[in-house]
Design an enzyme around this catalytic site. Structure first.
Site, PDB file in Angstrom:
ATOM      1  N   GLN A 198      -4.928  51.541   4.664  1.00 55.83           N
ATOM      2  CA  GLN A 198      -3.698  50.785   4.490  1.00 55.83           C
ATOM      3  C   GLN A 198      -3.739  49.559   5.390  1.00 55.83           C
ATOM      4  OE1 GLN A 198      -0.621  50.649   3.074  1.00 55.83           O
ATOM      5  NE2 GLN A 198       0.149  49.166   4.555  1.00 55.83           N
ATOM      6  N   THR A 199      -3.435  48.388   4.816  1.00 60.25           N
ATOM      7  CA  THR A 199      -3.379  47.206   5.672  1.00 60.25           C
ATOM      8  C   THR A 199      -2.318  46.229   5.204  1.00 60.25           C
ATOM      9  OG1 THR A 199      -4.658  45.443   6.714  1.00 60.25           O
ATOM     10  CG2 THR A 199      -5.216  45.968   4.433  1.00 60.25           C
ATOM     11  N   ARG A 200      -1.654  45.618   6.184  1.00 59.11           N
ATOM     12  CA  ARG A 200      -0.773  44.484   5.936  1.00 59.11           C
ATOM     13  C   ARG A 200      -1.253  43.299   6.767  1.00 59.11           C
ATOM     14  NH1 ARG A 200       2.715  47.555   9.745  1.00 59.11           N
ATOM     15  NH2 ARG A 200       3.371  46.157  11.425  1.00 59.11           N
ATOM     16  N   HIS A 204      -9.378  42.885  11.408  1.00 58.74           N
ATOM     17  CA  HIS A 204     -10.109  42.501  12.611  1.00 58.74           C
ATOM     18  C   HIS A 204     -11.153  43.576  12.930  1.00 58.74           C
ATOM     19  CE1 HIS A 204      -7.489  45.390  14.546  1.00 58.74           C
ATOM     20  NE2 HIS A 204      -6.422  44.664  14.288  1.00 58.74           N
ATOM     21  N   HIS A 207     -10.141  47.299  12.688  1.00 59.91           N
ATOM     22  CA  HIS A 207      -9.991  47.713  11.291  1.00 59.91           C
ATOM     23  C   HIS A 207     -11.355  47.965  10.656  1.00 59.91           C
ATOM     24  CE1 HIS A 207      -5.980  45.283  11.208  1.00 59.91           C
ATOM     25  NE2 HIS A 207      -5.766  46.523  11.586  1.00 59.91           N
ATOM     26  N   GLY A 292      -4.691  55.256  11.996  1.00 67.51           N
ATOM     27  CA  GLY A 292      -5.070  54.826  13.329  1.00 67.51           C
ATOM     28  C   GLY A 292      -3.866  54.709  14.239  1.00 67.51           C
ATOM     29  N   ARG A 293      -3.915  53.756  15.142  1.00 70.14           N
ATOM     30  CA  ARG A 293      -2.828  53.559  16.105  1.00 70.14           C
ATOM     31  C   ARG A 293      -1.624  52.895  15.445  1.00 70.14           C
ATOM     32  NH1 ARG A 293      -1.567  49.042  18.068  1.00 70.14           N
ATOM     33  NH2 ARG A 293      -3.580  48.088  17.596  1.00 70.14           N
ATOM     34  N   ASP A 294      -0.433  53.449  15.711  1.00 70.94           N
ATOM     35  CA  ASP A 294       0.842  52.860  15.304  1.00 70.94           C
ATOM     36  C   ASP A 294       0.871  52.515  13.824  1.00 70.94           C
ATOM     37  OD1 ASP A 294       3.456  52.129  15.929  1.00 70.94           O
ATOM     38  OD2 ASP A 294       2.936  50.037  16.301  1.00 70.94           O
ATOM     39  N   HIS A 295       0.469  53.454  12.991  1.00 76.01           N
ATOM     40  CA  HIS A 295       0.422  53.253  11.542  1.00 76.01           C
ATOM     41  C   HIS A 295       1.828  52.939  11.018  1.00 76.01           C
ATOM     42  CE1 HIS A 295      -1.495  54.163   7.551  1.00 76.01           C
ATOM     43  NE2 HIS A 295      -0.216  54.216   7.231  1.00 76.01           N
ATOM     44  N   ALA A 296       1.940  51.819  10.310  1.00 75.93           N
ATOM     45  CA  ALA A 296       3.199  51.381   9.678  1.00 75.93           C
ATOM     46  C   ALA A 296       4.323  51.160  10.676  1.00 75.93           C
ATOM     47  CB  ALA A 296       3.651  52.379   8.600  1.00 75.93           C
TER      48      ALA A 296
END
Length: 404
Positions: A198-200, A204, A207, A292-296
């Protein structure tokens, strides 16, 4: 070889998008119906209902499903559903409609006729309660909370017919895909285990590292970016698409990942949204979701690994798609490469923490980006984008992004 089943008891996709003669008939009929205007979020949800991304839902939730989803992550019939999918209207509009009446659903921004709904129920909700349960806060500084509080006073529940996918197929030709299309691609590639990323953000180095870990474990990865609306300061989807293409062309083995997009707005619901991300990725055919860290997440509203923990709190059979939990990742100068808390023994001072928020802040303020933060091909695209902006948006870096 088989993919995970679509979500729901029947384990089948339920696309509600009409075609052919039925579409022409229903469109013509809808032109004479009363209109209900859709917010951007509601339009995205309607399109997801149309393409089967929200299977097994057949429309916007009634009060029993809303309450059960908010309070227990389940619909009234026991189907797992962690965030309510609702349609709202003003009190005046709702009072003008009768239960059993069919209404036309029109996108408020474009004016496009998107579908129709049979009003089975009209009900009011405690918006603050929904926010506290779903977002864990009712603070209007949270962008998802603000959207809920700005909704109309009355929710309309009932089944829908979907007429259009909006501009997504033409605007994002080549990456906008339906669950039927992604499943077909996975099968053609011979993949049975697929991790969704998932990406917004443009991708980097962290990711990239997460995706490469998943490639080692699964047959392939779906780099699945959000194509709907974001908060001010986030980078638009067309720029992200170009960045991801550059990364895939230069740093990934061909045939190991697919870039695609889906039509939702971001809710920023942190852990609850991670569950929703896993649920609809199951419909797209993915066996795993990279978490991963702090998803959404957004700001400091959630802990860095709250989205990991929530998967341990739901019933084991709630979802076939499972989380691929990955620890904090960063570039370590002493390790001379990307690493995580589980693999790197060195001190914080030896690490370059990489975050999308931090990268956006540096680029928006014209700061130099440290080596190993992002690939040069990606930075070139982003610098060109930021140079062309006439108005800068302040980007606030939260504590998780700074590694605190």
């Amino acid at each position: 070889m088989s993919l995970v089943n679509p979500h729901g008891r029947e384990k089948v996709l339920k696309p509600l998008l009409l075609t052919g003669g039925e579409l022409r008939e229903e469109r013509e009929k809808a032109r004479s119906l009363k209109e209900v205007r859709l917010s951007s979020r509601e339009t995205g949800d309607l399109i997801m209902l149309g393409i089967g991304g929200f299977s097994p839902l057949e429309g916007f939730m009634n009060q029993a499903d809303w309450k059960s989803s908010v309070d227990s992550c389940m619909m009234a019939d026991g189907t797992f559903w962690p965030i309510p999918v609702t349609l709202s209207a003003s009190r005046e509009k709702a009072d003008s409609l009768s239960v059993g009446e069919e209404v036309a659903l029109v996108d408020d921004e474009s004016g496009e006729l998107m579908g129709s709904l049979v009003v089975e129920e009209k009900y009011t909700i405690d918006k603050a309660h929904e926010c506290r349960e779903v977002f864990k806060t009712d603070d209007a500084e949270h962008p998802g909370v603000l959207k809920v509080m700005e909704q109309g006073e009355v929710n309309l529940g009932g089944p829908v017919k979907v007429f259009s996918e909006g501009t997504f197929p033409s605007e994002f030709e080549g990456i906008y895909m339906t669950p039927v299309q992604t499943r077909k691609l996975f099968m053609e590639n011979g993949w049975s285990t697929v991790a969704a990323f998932q990406t917004r953000n443009p991708m980097h180095r962290s990711h990239e590292y997460l995706v490469k870990i998943a490639i080692e474990i699964c047959d392939g990865v779906l780099i699945h970016q959000l194509l709907g609306k974001l908060k001010p300061g986030d980078i638009p989807a067309d720029v992200r698409k170009e960045c991801i293409n550059a990364l895939m062309e230069n740093y990934f083995v061909r045939g190991t990942c697919i870039q695609a997009g889906y039509p939702l707005d971001m809710r920023y619901a942190g852990p609850r949204e991670a569950l929703l991300h896993a649920l609809f990725r199951q419909n797209f055919g993915c066996s795993h979701l990279i978490v991963g860290r702090d998803h959404a997440g957004v700001g400091d509203f959630y802990g860095p690994f709250d989205a990991h923990h929530i998967f341990d709190e739901i019933p084991e059979d709630a979802l076939e798609t499972k989380p691929l939990k990955i620890d904090w990742t960063f570039y370590c100068y002493k390790c001379d490469g990307m690493a995580s808390m589980k693999t790197c023994p060195h001190d914080k001072e030896d690490r370059l923490n990489v975050s999308g928020t931090g990268l956006r802040k540096m680029l928006s303020e014209g700061e130099a980006v440290p080596d190993h933060f992002s690939r040069p091909e990606v930075l070139e695209i982003l610098k060109e984008y930021y140079a062309g902006l006439s108005e800068k948006v302040e980007v606030k870096v939260h504590t998780h992004a700074e590694g605190k």
